[in-house]
Enzyme design. Structure first.
Site, PDB file in Angstrom:
ATOM      1  N   TYR A   1      11.360   8.736   0.847  1.00  0.00           N
ATOM      2  CA  TYR A   1      11.301   7.644  -0.136  1.00  0.00           C
ATOM      3  C   TYR A   1      12.004   7.964  -1.460  1.00  0.00           C
ATOM      4  O   TYR A   1      12.026   7.126  -2.358  1.00  0.00           O
ATOM      5  CB  TYR A   1       9.835   7.251  -0.383  1.00  0.00           C
ATOM      6  CG  TYR A   1       9.148   6.759   0.873  1.00  0.00           C
ATOM      7  CD1 TYR A   1       9.542   5.571   1.471  1.00  0.00           C
ATOM      8  CD2 TYR A   1       8.123   7.490   1.485  1.00  0.00           C
ATOM      9  CE1 TYR A   1       8.940   5.111   2.632  1.00  0.00           C
ATOM     10  CE2 TYR A   1       7.515   7.051   2.648  1.00  0.00           C
ATOM     11  CZ  TYR A   1       7.925   5.867   3.211  1.00  0.00           C
ATOM     12  OH  TYR A   1       7.330   5.403   4.359  1.00  0.00           O
TER      13      TYR A   1
ATOM     14  N   ARG B   1      13.209   4.548  12.457  1.00  0.00           N
ATOM     15  CA  ARG B   1      11.906   5.228  12.491  1.00  0.00           C
ATOM     16  C   ARG B   1      11.108   4.782  13.726  1.00  0.00           C
ATOM     17  O   ARG B   1      11.691   4.272  14.687  1.00  0.00           O
ATOM     18  CB  ARG B   1      11.176   4.951  11.166  1.00  0.00           C
ATOM     19  CG  ARG B   1      11.979   5.447   9.943  1.00  0.00           C
ATOM     20  CD  ARG B   1      11.263   5.196   8.636  1.00  0.00           C
ATOM     21  NE  ARG B   1      10.042   6.002   8.542  1.00  0.00           N
ATOM     22  CZ  ARG B   1       9.137   5.837   7.560  1.00  0.00           C
ATOM     23  NH1 ARG B   1       9.333   4.928   6.619  1.00  0.00           N
ATOM     24  NH2 ARG B   1       8.063   6.593   7.542  1.00  0.00           N
TER      25      ARG B   1
ATOM     26  N   HIS C   1      12.792  -2.671   2.150  1.00  0.00           N
ATOM     27  CA  HIS C   1      12.229  -1.406   2.626  1.00  0.00           C
ATOM     28  C   HIS C   1      13.108  -0.278   2.128  1.00  0.00           C
ATOM     29  O   HIS C   1      14.340  -0.339   2.287  1.00  0.00           O
ATOM     30  CB  HIS C   1      12.132  -1.384   4.156  1.00  0.00           C
ATOM     31  CG  HIS C   1      11.236  -2.462   4.647  1.00  0.00           C
ATOM     32  ND1 HIS C   1       9.888  -2.409   4.462  1.00  0.00           N
ATOM     33  CD2 HIS C   1      11.513  -3.661   5.199  1.00  0.00           C
ATOM     34  CE1 HIS C   1       9.348  -3.522   4.919  1.00  0.00           C
ATOM     35  NE2 HIS C   1      10.305  -4.310   5.368  1.00  0.00           N
TER      36      HIS C   1
ATOM     37  N   ASN D   1       8.108  -5.572  -1.108  1.00  0.00           N
ATOM     38  CA  ASN D   1       8.020  -4.491  -0.129  1.00  0.00           C
ATOM     39  C   ASN D   1       6.545  -4.431   0.270  1.00  0.00           C
ATOM     40  O   ASN D   1       5.723  -3.874  -0.466  1.00  0.00           O
ATOM     41  CB  ASN D   1       8.471  -3.161  -0.722  1.00  0.00           C
ATOM     42  CG  ASN D   1       8.423  -2.049   0.317  1.00  0.00           C
ATOM     43  OD1 ASN D   1       7.826  -2.214   1.383  1.00  0.00           O
ATOM     44  ND2 ASN D   1       9.028  -0.917   0.002  1.00  0.00           N
TER      45      ASN D   1
ATOM     46  N   ARG E   1       5.306  11.967  -3.441  1.00  0.00           N
ATOM     47  CA  ARG E   1       5.145  12.556  -2.112  1.00  0.00           C
ATOM     48  C   ARG E   1       6.334  12.133  -1.248  1.00  0.00           C
ATOM     49  O   ARG E   1       6.953  11.120  -1.520  1.00  0.00           O
ATOM     50  CB  ARG E   1       3.869  12.031  -1.419  1.00  0.00           C
ATOM     51  CG  ARG E   1       2.567  12.352  -2.114  1.00  0.00           C
ATOM     52  CD  ARG E   1       1.974  13.658  -1.633  1.00  0.00           C
ATOM     53  NE  ARG E   1       0.633  13.873  -2.175  1.00  0.00           N
ATOM     54  CZ  ARG E   1       0.357  14.201  -3.428  1.00  0.00           C
ATOM     55  NH1 ARG E   1       1.325  14.324  -4.299  1.00  0.00           N
ATOM     56  NH2 ARG E   1      -0.885  14.397  -3.838  1.00  0.00           N
TER      57      ARG E   1
ATOM     58  N   GLU F   1      12.889  -9.377   1.267  1.00  0.00           N
ATOM     59  CA  GLU F   1      12.049  -8.268   1.750  1.00  0.00           C
ATOM     60  C   GLU F   1      12.836  -6.963   1.593  1.00  0.00           C
ATOM     61  O   GLU F   1      14.004  -6.899   1.973  1.00  0.00           O
ATOM     62  CB  GLU F   1      11.732  -8.529   3.234  1.00  0.00           C
ATOM     63  CG  GLU F   1      10.959  -7.433   3.937  1.00  0.00           C
ATOM     64  CD  GLU F   1      10.758  -7.767   5.429  1.00  0.00           C
ATOM     65  OE1 GLU F   1      11.077  -8.908   5.860  1.00  0.00           O
ATOM     66  OE2 GLU F   1      10.318  -6.868   6.152  1.00  0.00           O
TER      67      GLU F   1
ATOM     68  N   ALA G   1       3.161  -0.939   4.766  1.00  0.00           N
ATOM     69  CA  ALA G   1       2.744  -1.012   6.172  1.00  0.00           C
ATOM     70  C   ALA G   1       2.222  -2.399   6.562  1.00  0.00           C
ATOM     71  O   ALA G   1       2.205  -2.736   7.756  1.00  0.00           O
ATOM     72  CB  ALA G   1       1.686   0.055   6.440  1.00  0.00           C
TER      73      ALA G   1
ATOM     74  N   PRO H   1       0.787  -1.228   0.000  1.00  0.00           N
ATOM     75  CA  PRO H   1       0.000   0.000   0.000  1.00  0.00           C
ATOM     76  C   PRO H   1       0.823   1.283   0.000  1.00  0.00           C
ATOM     77  O   PRO H   1       1.858   1.372   0.661  1.00  0.00           O
ATOM     78  CB  PRO H   1      -0.824  -0.106   1.292  1.00  0.00           C
ATOM     79  CG  PRO H   1      -0.156  -1.134   2.119  1.00  0.00           C
ATOM     80  CD  PRO H   1       0.517  -2.079   1.161  1.00  0.00           C
ATOM     81  N   ASN H   2       0.326   2.220  -0.778  1.00  0.00           N
ATOM     82  CA  ASN H   2       0.847   3.589  -0.902  1.00  0.00           C
ATOM     83  C   ASN H   2       2.126   3.694  -1.729  1.00  0.00           C
ATOM     84  O   ASN H   2       2.574   4.800  -2.031  1.00  0.00           O
ATOM     85  CB  ASN H   2       1.045   4.250   0.477  1.00  0.00           C
ATOM     86  CG  ASN H   2      -0.261   4.361   1.225  1.00  0.00           C
ATOM     87  OD1 ASN H   2      -1.232   4.879   0.691  1.00  0.00           O
ATOM     88  ND2 ASN H   2      -0.320   3.843   2.437  1.00  0.00           N
TER      89      ASN H   2
END
Ligand code: CA2
Length: 144
Positions: free
Chosen positions: A23, A107, A100, A74, A18, A98, A77, A10-11
């Protein structure tokens, strides 16, 4: 030719549009293009998929059981929440890496735990979008 699945959660469709301070400036289309080029140079096919929906990602992991030799994922969330994605990956036989983009360990504490890491052969965090290329290269090594 072996195919690897590149799955994004998601996103991540907003990549490059953004929050570039977290990112980066590359879009998801840029990432897919560079991963396709890297995979091809290593003799692998690449199929990319992004969804904001947990079930759609799970369906793709199920599809990968028959169609893919390995998975780069990835989960966004869902990394930190989804036992269902972990279960789906546990039903996939090939290697899983995996990725990120950000260093999740630098974070919020809720980003420090990953269900997917219980299954992944490797975890890459904080290399920006270069992490996806490192993951494709690692899969090529594992599948050789
Ligand atoms: O660092 C990563 O790659 C993450 O998987 C990204 C997820 C976050 O929830 C994870 O904790 C770490 C969020 C993806 C959001 O992507 C965006 C990209 C550009 C603009 C806005 C969101």
């Amino acid at each position: 030719m072996k195919t690897v699945y590149l799955l994004n959660g998601p996103n991540l469709n907003l990549l490059g549009k953004r929050q570039p301070e977290i990112y980066g400036h590359e879009t998801l289309a840029d990432v897919v293009q560079s991963c396709t080029t890297t995979a091809s140079a290593l003799g692998l096919g690449l199929y990319a998929f992004q969804s904001n929906h947990e079930g759609a990602i799970i369906d793709k992991i199920h599809e990968a059981r028959d169609k893919a030799a390995g998975i780069v994922i990835n989960p966004g969330a869902f990394t930190h929440t989804s036992v269902a994605i972990l279960d789906a990956l546990n039903a996939f036989e090939g290697p899983v890496i995996e990725v990120h983009i950000s260093n999740v360990h630098k974070r919020e504490t809720f980003r420090h735990h990953s269900y997917v890491s219980l299954r992944a052969e490797g975890v890459i965090a904080g290399l920006g979008t270069e992490g996806y290329l490192a993951a494709v290269r690692r899969l090529a090594m594992l599948l050789a």
